[in-house]
Design a protein around this motif. Structure first.
Motif: not given
Lengths: 311, 151
Positions: A44, A53, A82-84, A87-90, A156-157
């Protein structure tokens, strides 16, 4: 908390006999808190981009020498969940030693892979990452209540090359599909994971080790029989007892002449596998396995063995 | 019961997505599986390599989205796949709106240029966060509960 209040007599006696003069160090390290590690999901995001980041958000990370895309979290400004970016699956939160089995399996792109006990999905998702989302992974999980978390992590991944099955791992020897690679990350007493769960040494028993050892032998045999000729099987546990590791590999080598233990080339500290235990000698090739104790690399304890099915 | 989308259904879905988001240079190389009437999954491209006999399958591939009265709602992962090629119906969130979105709140104050009623892709910087329903004045939050940040 005092060591005596956490570690049961059975646990203490067993590991004193096994580790002898190193037992005290093992107990000490087993009671040290364990920091978090993450694996960058390169399906991703580029590794460099994510690290930049996170560092801009005041994270402090240290690369794990033996794990591509793996980082130890030295400092984080908020809970990881709780990190964005989570959530984004990074990235995936995964203990450094738990990254090793997939690295050792190292499947080629477009392979057919079986992950026999897949939940929660840390190894399935890292295998998919190594294969760059090509080929097929059968991610099997026998327990219904663990399927949800497996499915959620795979989603998510951004993994698309998986088929999730719910079967008893012992039944894979009977299916017509054969695999280029098999991972048997077997259910175990988790004696290497005390740093994460201080209840383990209290609940641990020799009886549980013996019971699981029988299951592990059936699982490795089933996994090996489902391998194609020249296929590779990796057996791993997060336990450090002999009956759940070296004994299981020795059982397979006695049963299957075409099984060969292969050397693992990873730059990390390790202990010599046990080749003699309770008046029994094990196959000498088991020395090629990885036996990792918590004090070796400031991680959990783990056992990993790579086996080839030769012609 | 899950079935592979027919050629016609697949073509209809792709045409809808291409038109709705004005997808340029995007190639749908994968096939889709539909379970029930609504939910659609991306099938592993090499799915046909596998002998399925005696395998007790629970799920295949990755959840792509679902059909509803507004045609089709994309998952977070689907938005990340097609988002970078989308030229319209993409709403760019500032940090304040992003914080609301990931906590499950509807959005009221945003740049609605280039949006038409129906599903829109949610974007902040280069990241895509799924899709929400644009009603003409607000965006209804459709982010799955397990993808939200809980305070």
């Amino acid at each position: 908390m005092k060591k005596e209040n956490i570690i049961s007599k059975q646990f203490k006696d067993y590991f004193e006999e096994l580790l002898q003069e190193e037992a005290e160090e093992f107990f000490e390290w087993s009671l040290k808190p364990l920091g978090s590690c993450i694996r960058v999901n390169t399906l991703k995001i580029k590794e460099k981009e994510l690290i930049q980041r996170l560092e801009e958000k005041n994270w402090k990370l240290k690369k794990i020498s033996f794990a591509p895309n793996g980082y130890k979290v030295i400092k984080k400004p908020m809970p990881i969940g709780k990190t964005i970016e989570h959530v984004l699956g990074y990235f995936y939160v995964q203990e450094s030693a738990s990254m090793i089995p997939s690295i050792v399996l190292n499947p080629k792109k477009h392979s057919i892979v079986l992950d026999m006990a897949a939940a929660p999905g840390s190894k399935t998702t890292s295998i998919a990452q190594i294969m760059m989302n090509t080929g097929i992974i059968i991610a099997n999980e026998p327990e219904m209540n663990r399927l949800r978390v497996l499915r959620s992590n795979i989603q998510r991944m951004g993994i698309i090359n998986t088929i999730i099955t719910r079967m008893d791992g012992r039944s894979f020897k009977k299916i017509p599909q054969k695999f280029n690679y098999v991972l048997v990350d077997a259910p175990c007493t988790a004696s290497g994971t005390v740093r994460r769960n201080l209840h383990i040494p209290k609940m641990w028993s020799v009886k549980a080790v013996e019971k699981l050892s029988k299951l592990q032998k059936q699982l490795i045999l089933s996994g090996f029989e489902s391998l194609e000729q020249n296929g590779t099987l990796v057996y791993s546990t997060c336990s450090v007892s002999v009956e759940e590791n070296e004994e299981v590999i020795n059982f397979l080598l006695e049963k299957k002449e075409c099984a060969r233990v292969e050397k693992i080339n990873l730059k990390l500290k390790k202990h010599e596998p046990v080749l003699e235990w309770k008046n029994k000698e094990y196959d000498k090739s088991i020395k090629n396995a990885l036996r990792i104790l918590p004090q070796d690399n400031d991680s959990e304890g783990f056992f990993v063995c790579k086996i080839k099915k030769v012609g | 019961m899950a079935v592979i989308l027919s050629r016609k259904e697949k073509k209809e879905l792709i045409n809808y997505l291409k038109e709705r988001y004005e997808l340029k240079n995007f190639d749908f190389t994968f096939d889709f599986l539909k379970s029930g009437k609504e939910r659609v999954w991306v099938i592993p491209p090499e799915f046909n390599k596998i002998n399925l006999e005696k395998l007790k399958i629970e799920f295949v591939g990755s959840y792509f989205g679902s059909y509803d009265d507004e045609k089709f709602r994309l998952s977070v992962e689907a938005s990340q796949i097609i988002g970078p090629s989308a030229k319209k119906n993409v709403v760019l969130l500032n940090e304040e709106n992003l914080n609301k979105w990931v906590r499950g709140e509807n959005l009221k104050d945003f740049d609605s240029n280039n949006l038409t009623k129906g599903y829109v892709l949610i974007k902040n910087k280069n990241d895509f966060y799924g899709s929400g329903k644009y009603t003409g004045n607000i965006i209804l939050n459709m982010l799955a509960k397990n993808r939200r940040i809980k305070d």
